[in-house]
Design an enzyme around this catalytic site. Structure first.
Site, mmCIF file in Angstrom:
data_model
loop_
_atom_site.group_PDB
_atom_site.id
_atom_site.type_symbol
_atom_site.label_atom_id
_atom_site.label_comp_id
_atom_site.label_asym_id
_atom_site.label_seq_id
_atom_site.Cartn_x
_atom_site.Cartn_y
_atom_site.Cartn_z
ATOM 1 N N LYS A 112 6.656 110.694 92.894
ATOM 2 C CA LYS A 112 7.914 110.529 93.685
ATOM 3 C C LYS A 112 9.239 110.246 92.959
ATOM 4 O O LYS A 112 10.203 110.264 93.065
ATOM 5 C CB LYS A 112 7.839 109.397 94.647
ATOM 6 C CG LYS A 112 7.628 107.854 94.157
ATOM 7 C CD LYS A 112 7.424 107.022 95.111
ATOM 8 C CE LYS A 112 7.241 105.330 94.873
ATOM 9 N NZ LYS A 112 8.364 104.940 94.062
ATOM 10 N N ASP A 113 9.004 109.934 91.499
ATOM 11 C CA ASP A 113 10.038 109.436 90.689
ATOM 12 C C ASP A 113 10.507 110.949 89.859
ATOM 13 O O ASP A 113 11.410 110.842 89.253
ATOM 14 C CB ASP A 113 9.838 108.617 89.522
ATOM 15 C CG ASP A 113 9.370 107.130 90.048
ATOM 16 O OD1 ASP A 113 10.143 106.739 91.341
ATOM 17 O OD2 ASP A 113 8.608 106.366 89.615
ATOM 18 N N ARG A 120 15.524 105.675 101.548
ATOM 19 C CA ARG A 120 14.659 106.225 102.697
ATOM 20 C C ARG A 120 14.152 105.151 103.532
ATOM 21 O O ARG A 120 13.822 105.161 104.788
ATOM 22 C CB ARG A 120 13.680 107.173 102.096
ATOM 23 C CG ARG A 120 12.283 107.597 102.869
ATOM 24 C CD ARG A 120 11.301 108.160 102.115
ATOM 25 N NE ARG A 120 10.957 107.258 101.097
ATOM 26 C CZ ARG A 120 9.940 106.200 101.623
ATOM 27 N NH1 ARG A 120 9.462 106.186 102.755
ATOM 28 N NH2 ARG A 120 9.417 105.479 100.726
ATOM 29 N N ARG A 121 13.454 104.193 102.810
ATOM 30 C CA ARG A 121 12.686 103.059 103.814
ATOM 31 C C ARG A 121 13.700 102.356 104.475
ATOM 32 O O ARG A 121 13.550 101.864 105.780
ATOM 33 C CB ARG A 121 11.923 102.126 102.579
ATOM 34 C CG ARG A 121 11.000 102.661 102.054
ATOM 35 C CD ARG A 121 10.149 101.770 101.126
ATOM 36 N NE ARG A 121 8.939 102.386 100.407
ATOM 37 C CZ ARG A 121 8.874 102.280 99.078
ATOM 38 N NH1 ARG A 121 9.549 101.384 98.276
ATOM 39 N NH2 ARG A 121 7.945 103.245 98.632
ATOM 40 N N ARG A 147 14.697 94.960 93.817
ATOM 41 C CA ARG A 147 14.368 95.862 92.508
ATOM 42 C C ARG A 147 13.151 95.023 91.981
ATOM 43 O O ARG A 147 13.143 93.859 92.261
ATOM 44 C CB ARG A 147 15.537 96.013 91.722
ATOM 45 C CG ARG A 147 16.601 96.806 92.084
ATOM 46 C CD ARG A 147 16.283 98.353 92.156
ATOM 47 N NE ARG A 147 15.672 98.901 91.055
ATOM 48 C CZ ARG A 147 16.136 99.186 89.818
ATOM 49 N NH1 ARG A 147 17.632 99.092 89.717
ATOM 50 N NH2 ARG A 147 15.929 99.501 88.919
ATOM 51 N N ARG A 178 8.402 91.834 92.775
ATOM 52 C CA ARG A 178 8.603 92.036 94.421
ATOM 53 C C ARG A 178 8.005 90.990 95.229
ATOM 54 O O ARG A 178 8.209 90.410 96.132
ATOM 55 C CB ARG A 178 8.763 93.498 95.117
ATOM 56 C CG ARG A 178 9.794 94.382 94.105
ATOM 57 C CD ARG A 178 9.497 95.939 94.760
ATOM 58 N NE ARG A 178 9.854 96.829 93.636
ATOM 59 C CZ ARG A 178 9.727 98.038 94.095
ATOM 60 N NH1 ARG A 178 9.997 98.618 95.065
ATOM 61 N NH2 ARG A 178 10.463 98.957 93.089
ATOM 62 N N CYS A 224 15.416 111.038 94.242
ATOM 63 C CA CYS A 224 14.352 109.935 95.000
ATOM 64 C C CYS A 224 15.140 108.853 95.220
ATOM 65 O O CYS A 224 14.645 107.832 95.965
ATOM 66 C CB CYS A 224 13.227 109.550 93.857
ATOM 67 S SG CYS A 224 13.870 108.824 92.498
#
Length: 311
Positions: free
Chosen positions: A82-83, A130-131, A148, A154, A241
């Protein structure tokens, strides 16, 4: 003995992924190949106090790694798919895609069971537009705050009480064996993942026949087909992304057809274009491009122009 060097980021998750591939290669070619890691700090690793969408540019987590491939310091790189931008630098190929982990997102909280179960105005942490867009489309009352840092950081911020809940990729949680007191799976069709989420991509120099031969056993054709469709969707949208784009492909039970769902949304989740198409596996990339054009024509272009500041 043949020696291979893997370029990787230095986060705990990136190192897990690189070591996972290292172990697979050394087991497959026991006594013939040794693998070492070259840890590289990328721009995305250096800028931790700014939301990714505000940093701008594509390839925030891969550019410096790709430079190590091009100048010969490394033979291959292991990325979270995804990156990886939809377009690669000349001279490099994304040659191998191993079997995918869980592609979905994970809702994590100390006190609350689900996104629907959060109290009015709760604070939700995520690093992804997106989230954010999909969460706000479901719960517009939430306060979404930029989160981040690596997976450990996190989770620590969550348990310290800085957030009522956070959303992260399930694959990273699973790979590192981590958890939160309350967890829920956010997946299709209600919540679409990032393009390539849960999959790894192995990148190397085009035409490097030795590396191609050594790594071929890692390729998982079903995952590759799905990821190719998703990435074609992203490429046609000219997306990176760090924008509110989602895409998820899956094969039919007989493996003959592919179903692709795609989404483009504004940052606040007030306007969401969600569409899907299916077709033969052989047409995976064409399917991705067709779906992207359909999404753009139904309002996706106007949304992306706004996100990219083109209006």
């Amino acid at each position: 003995m043949k020696k291979l060097t893997i370029a990787t980021r230095g986060s705990k998750l990136a190192l897990w992924q690189a070591n996972h591939i290292k172990a697979g290669i050394e087991a497959q070619h026991a006594g013939k190949v040794s693998v070492e890691l070259l840890v590289i700090k990328t721009m995305g690793d250096k800028i931790l106090d700014v939301a990714l969408a505000k940093v701008g540019g594509k390839g925030l987590f891969v550019k410096e790694i790709e430079e190590a491939l091009l100048d010969g310091r490394a033979d291959l790189a292991v990325h979270s798919m995804k990156d990886v931008p939809a377009e690669l630098p000349s001279g490099l190929v994304l040659g191998v895609v191993p079997e995918r982990e869980d592609p979905c997102d994970a809702f994590l909280s100390v006190h609350y069971n689900s996104l629907a179960g959060l109290p009015q105005g709760a604070t939700l942490g995520t690093s992804s537009l997106r989230r954010q867009a999909q969460a706000l489309a479901l719960r517009p009352d939430l306060s979404v705050v930029t989160l981040r840092g690596n997976v450990d950081t996190r989770l620590r911020k969550l348990t310290e009480g800085q957030f009522d809940a956070i959303i992260m990729a399930a694959a990273g949680i699973n790979r590192l064996g981590l958890s939160a007191p309350k967890q829920d799976r956010l997946g299709p069709p209600e919540f679409l993942p990032a393009v390539g989420q849960g999959a790894l991509g192995i990148e190397y120099r085009a035409g490097d026949s030795d590396v191609i031969e050594l790594l071929d056993f890692l390729n998982h054709q079903a995952t590759r087909c799905c990821v190719d469709a998703e990435r074609a969707f992203l490429l046609e949208l000219e997306g990176g992304c760090q924008v509110p784009i989602a895409g998820y492909a899956q094969l039919s039970e007989d493996g003959e057809r592919i179903e692709l769902a795609g989404l483009v949304a504004d940052e606040k989740g007030q306007e969401v274009i969600r569409m899907s198409r299916s077709g033969p596996v052989a047409d995976a990339e064409a399917l991705g491009r067709d779906l992207a054009r359909q999404v753009l024509s139904k309002g996706g272009k106007a949304i992306l122009d706004q996100v990219y500041g083109r209006v």
